[in-house]
Design an enzyme around this catalytic site. Structure first.
Site, PDB file in Angstrom:
ATOM      1  N   LYS A   1      -5.433  -9.006  -5.260  1.00  0.00           N
ATOM      2  CA  LYS A   1      -6.722  -9.398  -4.385  1.00  0.00           C
ATOM      3  C   LYS A   1      -7.625  -8.150  -4.568  1.00  0.00           C
ATOM      4  O   LYS A   1      -7.502  -7.262  -4.753  1.00  0.00           O
ATOM      5  CB  LYS A   1      -6.431  -9.539  -2.857  1.00  0.00           C
ATOM      6  CG  LYS A   1      -6.422  -8.241  -2.289  1.00  0.00           C
ATOM      7  CD  LYS A   1      -6.360  -8.565  -0.660  1.00  0.00           C
ATOM      8  CE  LYS A   1      -6.589  -7.351   0.239  1.00  0.00           C
ATOM      9  NZ  LYS A   1      -7.872  -6.792   0.232  1.00  0.00           N
TER      10      LYS A   1
ATOM     11  N   LYS B   1     -11.813  -3.461  -1.191  1.00  0.00           N
ATOM     12  CA  LYS B   1     -12.886  -2.301  -1.428  1.00  0.00           C
ATOM     13  C   LYS B   1     -11.981  -0.787  -1.609  1.00  0.00           C
ATOM     14  O   LYS B   1     -12.876   0.005  -2.106  1.00  0.00           O
ATOM     15  CB  LYS B   1     -13.577  -2.270  -0.086  1.00  0.00           C
ATOM     16  CG  LYS B   1     -13.028  -1.836   1.097  1.00  0.00           C
ATOM     17  CD  LYS B   1     -14.112  -2.040   2.404  1.00  0.00           C
ATOM     18  CE  LYS B   1     -13.666  -2.828   3.398  1.00  0.00           C
ATOM     19  NZ  LYS B   1     -12.472  -2.515   3.961  1.00  0.00           N
TER      20      LYS B   1
ATOM     21  N   LYS C   1       0.839  -1.320  -0.034  1.00  0.00           N
ATOM     22  CA  LYS C   1      -0.114   0.061  -0.013  1.00  0.00           C
ATOM     23  C   LYS C   1       0.840   1.361   0.108  1.00  0.00           C
ATOM     24  O   LYS C   1       0.395   2.372  -0.582  1.00  0.00           O
ATOM     25  CB  LYS C   1      -0.775   0.210   1.215  1.00  0.00           C
ATOM     26  CG  LYS C   1      -2.125  -0.698   1.052  1.00  0.00           C
ATOM     27  CD  LYS C   1      -3.223  -0.427   2.144  1.00  0.00           C
ATOM     28  CE  LYS C   1      -4.529  -1.283   1.866  1.00  0.00           C
ATOM     29  NZ  LYS C   1      -5.475  -1.305   3.060  1.00  0.00           N
TER      30      LYS C   1
END
Ligand code: ATP
Ligand code: MG
Length: 335
Positions: free
Chosen positions: A195, A198, A114
């Site tokens: 993956k 959201k 991230k």
């Protein structure tokens, strides 16, 4: 405690919940209510590790609360609450940062994924696993149902709890991760090497639990497969990643082995249309229920307040014990 098992798990209000969240975690949250004391936390502080528009964060939090109730979390049996409404989380998180090392936090793959090596990422994205450890340890959780992407953070939680107990005396319960056998890592429909998340901006690759029937149909029809047009399940073959993903989702929703499902199909077209139906069977009642619940946000907020009160009581003693074990002097009321 009514049960031997105490479960804690969390989900971030960082976007609209996906089918990955459902088959990797939420499905088990619902089932665990029959066998365990359950605490389910909307981890809004975790969501702040990346920039969130304040109005959207508020809206996503209420929407997620409604969604959790809609999938079957029962506030009379489980403690459903917002992390930011129980200050114990932030407090124990600091203590966990004082137990964790820079080296071990640096090895967390989710930070690397991230953060992408940028020096402008928030410091909290780096220390996030310490807060996650606090979330779990505060409640003396014995089991933590999570998707496979959280395995490394869970391992860190166990290490921190063990290190704390060895250094300062038995304080924390060492939790067991519970990672599902199928559906533990639902992949993005457009890029099956990533993956489903959201917070990713992959609208075509994510199936949201609030997607309409038509949106689900479109996304599944357009899901990336391969040119072989043969349906079989081979998780070790990267060339089959797209089809493997569709079969895993099917399998997780129908409780049937991926190989058995694959054997019924001779091409991708039928597999995709049947999978669309299976997904919509799950999503339609959830969507309807969310709409109903969102007609009364005041009721939702009140329900979350009640949850936070229960959670504060459940976590008070462990925090007090941890602070005192380290040599911090308690208030006269013992806190
Ligand atoms: P974000 O992109 O903000 O990190 P997320 O979709 O990863 O969101 P989280 O709130 O981080 O969701 O995680 C909630 C739960 O859902 C966790 O237990 C996590 O392991 C699980 N989960 C998340 N993504 C997947 C996925 N693709 N497949 C299976 N489980 C998943
Ligand atoms: Mg995540």
């Amino acid at each position: 405690m009514k049960h031997e098992r105490r479960v804690l798990s969390g989900i971030q209000p960082s976007g609209s919940a996906t089918l990955g969240n459902y088959v990797g975690a939420l499905k088990f949250w619902v089932d665990d209510q029959d066998t365990s004391d359950c605490l389910y936390c909307i981890v809004d502080l975790h969501a702040l590790t990346v920039d969130q528009d304040p109005a959207s964060l508020r809206e996503q939090t209420l929407q997620l609360a409604a969604l959790l109730l809609a999938v079957g979390i029962d506030p009379n049996r489980s403690t459903l609450f917002l992390q930011s409404q129980v200050p114990h989380h932030a407090e124990l998180s600091w203590i966990m940062e004082c137990v964790a090392t820079y080296g071990e936090l640096s090895r967390m793959t989710q930070f690397k994924d991230k953060g992408k090596g940028s020096s402008t990422v928030r410091a909290s994205l780096f220390t996030y696993p310490a807060l996650m450890a606090a979330d779990i340890l505060l409640y003396r959780a014995t089991h933590v149902p999570v998707g496979d992407d959280q395995k490394q953070h869970l391992e860190l939680t166990r290490n921190l709890a063990t290190r704390f107990n060895n250094r300062y005396g038995e304080t924390f319960v060492i939790p067991e991760p519970e990672i599902p056998k199928v559906g533990a890592r639902v992949m993005d429909l457009q890029d099956p090497t990533r993956k489903m998340s959201k917070s990713s901006k992959s609208d075509a690759g994510n199936i949201y639990l609030t997607d309409t029937k038509d949106a689900v149909a479109k996304k599944v029809q357009r899901a990336v497969t391969d040119t072989e047009n043969k349906v079989y399940f081979d998780p070790n073959n990267p060339g089959k990643a797209g089809v493997n993903n569709l079969l895993s989702i099917f399998s997780a929703l129908k409780d049937e082995e991926p190989n058995e499902i694959a054997a019924r199909y001779s091409g991708y077209g039928h597999l995709k249309s049947d999978l669309t139906e299976v997904i919509n069977e799950t999503l339609t009642p959830i969507r309807t229920m969310i709409e109903e619940l969102r007609n009364d946000d005041r009721h939702l907020i009140e329900l979350l307040h009640n949850g936070a009160e229960k959670a504060a009581v459940a976590s008070r003693d462990t925090l007090r014990r941890a602070k005192s074990a380290m040599g911090l002097i308690p208030w006269s009321d013992g806190s």
